[in-house]
Design a protein around this motif. Structure first.
Motif, PDB file in Angstrom:
ATOM      1  N   PHE A  27      34.138 -10.060 -51.366  1.00 52.22           N
ATOM      2  CA  PHE A  27      34.562  -9.547 -52.661  1.00 52.22           C
ATOM      3  C   PHE A  27      34.597  -8.017 -52.702  1.00 52.22           C
ATOM      4  O   PHE A  27      35.508  -7.416 -53.249  1.00 52.22           O
ATOM      5  N   TYR A  28      33.585  -7.403 -52.090  1.00 50.09           N
ATOM      6  CA  TYR A  28      33.441  -5.946 -52.184  1.00 50.09           C
ATOM      7  C   TYR A  28      34.291  -5.200 -51.166  1.00 50.09           C
ATOM      8  O   TYR A  28      34.300  -3.970 -51.129  1.00 50.09           O
ATOM      9  N   CYS A  29      35.003  -5.945 -50.303  1.00 49.77           N
ATOM     10  CA  CYS A  29      35.748  -5.313 -49.209  1.00 49.77           C
ATOM     11  C   CYS A  29      37.249  -5.588 -49.276  1.00 49.77           C
ATOM     12  O   CYS A  29      38.044  -4.736 -48.905  1.00 49.77           O
ATOM     13  N   GLY A  68      35.058  -2.997 -37.766  1.00 51.59           N
ATOM     14  CA  GLY A  68      36.424  -3.397 -38.104  1.00 51.59           C
ATOM     15  C   GLY A  68      36.582  -3.414 -39.618  1.00 51.59           C
ATOM     16  O   GLY A  68      35.871  -2.678 -40.307  1.00 51.59           O
ATOM     17  N   GLY A  69      37.375  -4.358 -40.066  1.00 47.76           N
ATOM     18  CA  GLY A  69      37.703  -5.719 -39.756  1.00 47.76           C
ATOM     19  C   GLY A  69      36.565  -6.429 -39.011  1.00 47.76           C
ATOM     20  O   GLY A  69      35.472  -5.922 -38.914  1.00 47.76           O
ATOM     21  N   GLU A  70      36.875  -7.634 -38.564  1.00 50.81           N
ATOM     22  CA  GLU A  70      35.872  -8.349 -37.781  1.00 50.81           C
ATOM     23  C   GLU A  70      36.154  -8.078 -36.306  1.00 50.81           C
ATOM     24  O   GLU A  70      37.132  -8.609 -35.751  1.00 50.81           O
ATOM     25  N   LEU A 119      24.226  -7.474 -38.574  1.00 51.53           N
ATOM     26  CA  LEU A 119      24.844  -8.695 -39.084  1.00 51.53           C
ATOM     27  C   LEU A 119      24.989  -8.555 -40.596  1.00 51.53           C
ATOM     28  O   LEU A 119      24.008  -8.310 -41.300  1.00 51.53           O
ATOM     29  N   SER A 120      26.201  -8.732 -41.085  1.00 50.52           N
ATOM     30  CA  SER A 120      26.401  -8.645 -42.532  1.00 50.52           C
ATOM     31  C   SER A 120      26.087  -9.994 -43.147  1.00 50.52           C
ATOM     32  O   SER A 120      26.681 -11.009 -42.776  1.00 50.52           O
ATOM     33  N   LEU A 121      25.145 -10.005 -44.040  1.00 51.76           N
ATOM     34  CA  LEU A 121      24.726 -11.254 -44.685  1.00 51.76           C
ATOM     35  C   LEU A 121      24.273 -10.881 -46.096  1.00 51.76           C
ATOM     36  O   LEU A 121      23.262 -10.219 -46.267  1.00 51.76           O
ATOM     37  N   ILE A 157      20.096  -6.492 -40.598  1.00 52.89           N
ATOM     38  CA  ILE A 157      20.913  -7.266 -41.543  1.00 52.89           C
ATOM     39  C   ILE A 157      21.449  -6.294 -42.589  1.00 52.89           C
ATOM     40  O   ILE A 157      20.682  -5.497 -43.147  1.00 52.89           O
ATOM     41  N   ASN A 158      22.747  -6.350 -42.829  1.00 53.41           N
ATOM     42  CA  ASN A 158      23.355  -5.522 -43.877  1.00 53.41           C
ATOM     43  C   ASN A 158      23.601  -6.373 -45.108  1.00 53.41           C
ATOM     44  O   ASN A 158      24.338  -7.361 -45.036  1.00 53.41           O
ATOM     45  N   MET A 159      22.994  -6.015 -46.207  1.00 54.68           N
ATOM     46  CA  MET A 159      23.255  -6.736 -47.465  1.00 54.68           C
ATOM     47  C   MET A 159      23.754  -5.738 -48.503  1.00 54.68           C
ATOM     48  O   MET A 159      23.029  -4.815 -48.875  1.00 54.68           O
ATOM     49  N   GLU A 189      26.781  -0.641 -53.215  1.00 56.99           N
ATOM     50  CA  GLU A 189      28.198  -1.010 -53.157  1.00 56.99           C
ATOM     51  C   GLU A 189      29.078   0.230 -53.355  1.00 56.99           C
ATOM     52  O   GLU A 189      28.790   1.069 -54.205  1.00 56.99           O
ATOM     53  N   MET A 190      30.132   0.314 -52.572  1.00 51.85           N
ATOM     54  CA  MET A 190      31.099   1.409 -52.717  1.00 51.85           C
ATOM     55  C   MET A 190      32.419   0.840 -53.222  1.00 51.85           C
ATOM     56  O   MET A 190      32.653  -0.358 -53.109  1.00 51.85           O
ATOM     57  N   PRO A 191      33.301   1.681 -53.739  1.00 48.84           N
ATOM     58  CA  PRO A 191      34.554   1.145 -54.295  1.00 48.84           C
ATOM     59  C   PRO A 191      35.639   0.848 -53.266  1.00 48.84           C
ATOM     60  O   PRO A 191      36.804   0.707 -53.616  1.00 48.84           O
TER      61      PRO A 191
HETATM   62  N1  SAM Z   1      33.453  -7.477 -40.504  1.00 47.42           N
HETATM   63  C1  SAM Z   1      32.260  -6.851 -40.039  1.00 47.42           C
HETATM   64  C2  SAM Z   1      31.116  -7.106 -40.987  1.00 47.42           C
HETATM   65  O1  SAM Z   1      31.359  -7.499 -42.111  1.00 47.42           O
HETATM   66  O2  SAM Z   1      29.997  -6.867 -40.570  1.00 47.42           O
HETATM   67  C3  SAM Z   1      32.400  -5.371 -39.767  1.00 47.42           C
HETATM   68  C4  SAM Z   1      33.231  -4.578 -40.719  1.00 47.42           C
HETATM   69  S1  SAM Z   1      32.572  -4.422 -42.358  1.00 47.42           S
HETATM   70  C5  SAM Z   1      33.806  -3.447 -43.141  1.00 47.42           C
HETATM   71  C6  SAM Z   1      31.219  -3.312 -42.036  1.00 47.42           C
HETATM   72  C7  SAM Z   1      30.186  -3.217 -43.111  1.00 47.42           C
HETATM   73  O3  SAM Z   1      30.760  -2.599 -44.236  1.00 47.42           O
HETATM   74  C8  SAM Z   1      29.616  -4.549 -43.553  1.00 47.42           C
HETATM   75  O4  SAM Z   1      28.218  -4.547 -43.410  1.00 47.42           O
HETATM   76  C9  SAM Z   1      30.004  -4.625 -44.998  1.00 47.42           C
HETATM   77  O5  SAM Z   1      29.017  -5.276 -45.753  1.00 47.42           O
HETATM   78  C10 SAM Z   1      30.154  -3.164 -45.372  1.00 47.42           C
HETATM   79  N2  SAM Z   1      31.030  -2.969 -46.534  1.00 47.42           N
HETATM   80  C11 SAM Z   1      32.303  -3.389 -46.673  1.00 47.42           C
HETATM   81  N3  SAM Z   1      32.779  -3.043 -47.883  1.00 47.42           N
HETATM   82  C12 SAM Z   1      31.791  -2.385 -48.517  1.00 47.42           C
HETATM   83  C13 SAM Z   1      31.684  -1.790 -49.813  1.00 47.42           C
HETATM   84  N4  SAM Z   1      32.687  -1.806 -50.678  1.00 47.42           N
HETATM   85  N5  SAM Z   1      30.505  -1.210 -50.137  1.00 47.42           N
HETATM   86  C14 SAM Z   1      29.465  -1.196 -49.259  1.00 47.42           C
HETATM   87  N6  SAM Z   1      29.529  -1.736 -48.023  1.00 47.42           N
HETATM   88  C15 SAM Z   1      30.666  -2.341 -47.660  1.00 47.42           C
END
Ligand code: SAM
Ligand code: SF4
Length: 329
Positions: A27-29, A68-70, A119-121, A157-159, A189-191
């Motif tokens: 949702f946030y990406c 990325g992306g993934e 790991l994004s979770l 872990i990235n939340m 959260e960023m925009p």
């Molecule tokens: N697809 C991979 C993933 O989700 O881990 C790597 C790319 S993703 C863009 C990298 C990181 O950016 C993730 O941990 C994600 O949670 C974070 N991210 C994406 N959009 C964001 C937002 N609007 N605000 C804060 N973090 C964001």
């Protein structure tokens, strides 16, 4: 030659986005129907990425993050990682992944010498996870987490903390660090969500995240590594630790040591700014390695002082709204 910017900050860290494609729709990406992907010919080839990494390592970059992306969606990524891992002056290679394609690659990642996996979770609740990522893959990602924790790789872990969506996950996520050597990072959260107006339901700044944690846990500040974006903490007695990343309120720009290269080869000297140099075009026009180094150094000498200045300098004050998948998070 060292990469030092006009504010005296040394750049030694490259975040390389190897694709803008993704199999989730967080949702946030990204918007629900995704983003318009770049044509393949517009993406950097592996040869171009290898050259860039080599030239930047010759200029003092010693830390690389693949994102990325993934990133694990890109065919050939493991061979690429294996190739760049042979660069003697590259001390650290890390990977950020959504965990959907990770579990069966862990042994290879260990063999290549990847240092850590982010790991994004965003939730430990399958329904909330589904609502955030818009895909039904919680159990795949949780399995990847379990396998990663059993591996030799360092795990973070990235939340992303979002009001009304996953703040109930903050305590369960922290509990993961009670018995396991994992670093849980709560991110503002960023925009950067690929659309204007897909606002969140309310913003949780770092201060609020910390206050919320303090209501349940005694916490101690840990020293932060040089140029870290996360503020590090621990709960006494826990095996792991946690961090809070003020990604939106931006308290870390003063020591910023990083640059980003987008999937199509745009150099970003700040996440909040526009791409400032088109590296792909320079390479396709035949620039020499020396020329490439000089261009990057020159560009770094026009660098914004911080994310607020970079944001103000965006072309025609274009608001921040592009997807993180096109920038490289
Ligand atoms: N697809 C991979 C993933 O989700 O881990 C790597 C790319 S993703 C863009 C990298 C990181 O950016 C993730 O941990 C994600 O949670 C974070 N991210 C994406 N959009 C964001 C937002 N609007 N605000 C804060 N973090 C964001
Ligand atoms: Fe894909 Fe990562 Fe963006 Fe989620 S945060 S949509 S997994 S690129």
């Amino acid at each position: 030659m060292k990469l030092i910017d006009n504010h005296g900050r040394t750049v030694n860290y490259l975040r390389l986005a190897v694709t803008d494609r993704c199999n989730l729709r967080c949702f946030y990406c990204m918007p629900a129907n995704g983003i318009r992907y770049m044509a393949r010919k517009d993406l950097l080839s592996f040869e171009e990425m290898e050259r860039l990494v080599r030239v930047l390592v010759q200029s003092g970059v010693n830390k690389l993050r693949i994102t990325g992306g993934e990133p694990l969606l890109r065919n050939g990524i493991l061979d690429f990682l294996s190739d760049v891992s042979r660069l003697p002056d590259l001390k650290e290679i890390n990977l950020t992944t959504n965990g959907t394609l990770t579990a069966d690659k862990i042994e290879t990642l260990e063999r290549i010498g990847i240092r850590s996996i982010n790991l994004s979770l965003d939730s430990l609740d399958p329904e909330r996870f589904h609502a955030i990522t818009r895909r039904d893959v919680f159990h795949t990602v949780k399995h990847a987490l379990d396998e990663l924790l059993a591996s030799s790789l360092e795990v973070k872990i990235n939340m992303v903390v979002m009001a009304g969506r996953n703040t109930d996950d903050i305590y369960p996520m922290l509990e993961l660090a009670r018995h396991q050597k994992v670093n849980v990072r709560f991110i503002e959260e960023m925009p950067f969500n690929g659309t204007l107006g897909q606002g969140n339901l309310g913003f949780w700044p770092m201060t609020r995240i910390l206050d919320h944690i303090r209501q349940q846990y005694p916490i101690e500040k840990l020293p932060d590594p040089v140029a870290a974006t996360a503020s590090h903490y621990r709960v006494p007695g826990f095996a792991g630790s946690f961090g809070v990343i003020a990604a939106f309120t931006r308290n870390f720009c003063g020591s910023c040591n990083r640059i980003r290269v987008t999937p199509q080869g745009g150099l970003r000297t700040c996440l909040y700014g526009d791409p400032v140099l088109q590296l792909r075009d320079l390479m396709r026009e035949g620039i020499s390695d020396d020329g490439l180094q000089q261009k990057v150094l020159y560009t770094l000498n026009q660098r914004a002082r911080n994310g607020f200045e970079a944001e103000a300098q965006r072309a025609a004050a274009r608001p921040v709204s592009e997807s993180m998948a096109t920038i490289g998070g």
